[in-house]
Design a protein around this motif. Structure first.
Motif, short mmCIF file in Angstrom:
data_model
loop_
_atom_site.label_atom_id
_atom_site.label_comp_id
_atom_site.label_asym_id
_atom_site.label_seq_id
_atom_site.Cartn_x
_atom_site.Cartn_y
_atom_site.Cartn_z
N ASP A 89 1.81 -2.75 -2.91
CA ASP A 89 1.38 -1.55 -3.64
C ASP A 89 0.47 -1.90 -4.81
O ASP A 89 -0.42 -1.12 -5.16
CB ASP A 89 2.60 -0.78 -4.17
N TYR A 90 0.68 -3.06 -5.42
CA TYR A 90 -0.20 -3.44 -6.51
C TYR A 90 -1.64 -3.64 -6.02
O TYR A 90 -2.60 -3.30 -6.71
CB TYR A 90 0.29 -4.74 -7.17
N LEU A 91 -1.78 -4.18 -4.82
CA LEU A 91 -3.11 -4.37 -4.25
C LEU A 91 -3.79 -3.02 -4.01
O LEU A 91 -4.97 -2.82 -4.35
CB LEU A 91 -3.05 -5.15 -2.94
N ALA A 92 -3.04 -2.09 -3.43
CA ALA A 92 -3.61 -0.77 -3.15
C ALA A 92 -3.92 -0.02 -4.43
O ALA A 92 -4.93 0.69 -4.53
CB ALA A 92 -2.65 0.03 -2.27
N ASP A 93 -3.05 -0.16 -5.45
CA ASP A 93 -3.32 0.47 -6.74
C ASP A 93 -4.61 -0.07 -7.34
O ASP A 93 -5.47 0.68 -7.82
CB ASP A 93 -2.17 0.22 -7.71
N LEU A 94 -4.75 -1.39 -7.34
CA LEU A 94 -5.95 -2.01 -7.89
C LEU A 94 -7.19 -1.59 -7.12
O LEU A 94 -8.25 -1.30 -7.72
CB LEU A 94 -5.80 -3.54 -7.87
N ASP A 95 -7.07 -1.51 -5.82
CA ASP A 95 -8.21 -1.11 -4.99
C ASP A 95 -8.72 0.27 -5.40
O ASP A 95 -9.93 0.48 -5.56
CB ASP A 95 -7.77 -1.11 -3.52
N GLN A 96 -7.81 1.20 -5.60
CA GLN A 96 -8.23 2.56 -5.94
C GLN A 96 -8.64 2.67 -7.41
O GLN A 96 -9.50 3.49 -7.76
CB GLN A 96 -7.14 3.55 -5.56
N LEU A 97 -8.06 1.86 -8.27
CA LEU A 97 -8.54 1.82 -9.65
C LEU A 97 -9.98 1.33 -9.72
O LEU A 97 -10.80 1.87 -10.47
CB LEU A 97 -7.64 0.92 -10.50
#
Length: 307
Positions: A89-97
């Motif tokens: 989830d941290y990867l996906a959060d960073l991707d969208q940030l």
């Protein structure tokens, strides 16, 4: 109390059903790539304030600096309800940030500890999004054998029950001063003025006047899946950005793992990153961005400034 040189701005961004809190320094727009700073476990974006204050004026004028509070830390409220956190989830959060703050623009990415591991993984998944990569003490974990999987899943389920029973709650403190003392106990190099400043960003008073850490207790739940070294090395091999791996002289990795995992093993893993160099910060422990912010800022500034 510590007096900041650079004032941050605070905003919230809608990311994956969350109101993500993001701290920003520098101009609203800048010619050079954004610098993105991601924090570690049980930390907050404000933790980078000392490093930002140590950057040179020319560097600060030319960069937009972006630092999110990860989900369930700081002012990014956890998803409700939740009883565990899933590392991808941290990867996906960073991707969208990055989609929000730097659409179509490669960024310079810095991560500390857990954030360093996220940064390394993300740079392997989305190599075109990262121009320069700085990993501050993001060592990863000891290699595991698949035979440990049954016990790991059982431990995960047992900890979920313990969390529900209230057995994994975080400590509370009578005052901000108590929080500061806790920070200084964990990191003896942390000065009183910095500890007092950090305490008011790391915790806040609840309705009863007790100071609570701004971290969801569910973060204490062990990862259900084993650390898979073969997958990690594949991610490292996919990193295309020049990479700087920064270590503290204290060898916190060796202190944590006590022979189960060593700096030599970590350095061997780094040979899978095609363009990686190592730097060591003297007189510093794991929280090297608190212990020696000037040295860390200088390393970042020089590395991301290389053409």
């Amino acid at each position: 109390m510590y007096v900041t040189r650079q004032t941050s701005r605070s905003e919230f961004v809608a990311i994956r059903q969350l109101n993500y809190h993001v701290r920003l320094w520098g101009p609203e727009t800048a010619a050079l790539p954004p610098l993105v700073l991601v924090h570690g476990w049980m930390d907050v974006a404000a933790s980078y304030q000392f490093v930002v204050d140590a950057f040179g004026e020319d560097f600060l004028r030319s960069r937009r600096i972006i630092a999110p509070d990860w989900r369930g830390f700081g002012l990014t409220a956890p998803p409700v309800p939740t009883d565990h956190y899933f590392f991808p989830d941290y990867l996906a959060d960073l991707d969208q940030l990055l989609d929000h703050y730097a659409p179509g623009t490669p960024v310079d990415l810095v991560g500390h500890s857990m954030g360093g591991n996220v940064a390394m993984f993300y740079a392997g998944v989305r190599p075109a999004r990262i121009r320069r990569l700085v990993n501050l003490e993001g060592f990863g974990m000891p290699a595991n054998k698949p035979a440990k999987a049954p016990g790991r899943y059982a431990q995960w389920m047992d900890e979920l029950k313990a969390l529900r029973r209230g057995e994994m709650a975080l400590n509370t403190y009578d005052s901000a001063a108590g929080v500061a003392q806790r920070l200084m106990k964990t990191n003896p190099r942390l000065s009183q003025d910095k500890a007092d400043w950090l305490a008011r960003h790391w915790a806040r008073p609840n309705a009863l006047g007790q100071w609570e850490i701004l971290g969801d207790a569910a973060h204490k739940i062990i990862n259900a899946q084993l650390f898979r070294l073969d997958e990690v090395l594949a991610l490292y091999e996919a990193i295309s950005a020049p990479t700087l791996a920064v270590e503290a002289a204290d060898d916190s990795l060796g202190q944590w793992w006590k022979g189960r995992y060593s700096l030599d093993e970590y350095h061997q893993r780094l040979t899978h990153v095609r363009d990686c160099r190592i730097a060591v910060v003297p007189d510093a422990g794991h929280m090297l961005h608190h212990d020696q912010p000037q040295a860390v800022a200088a390393l970042i500034e020089q590395f991301v400034g290389d053409s």
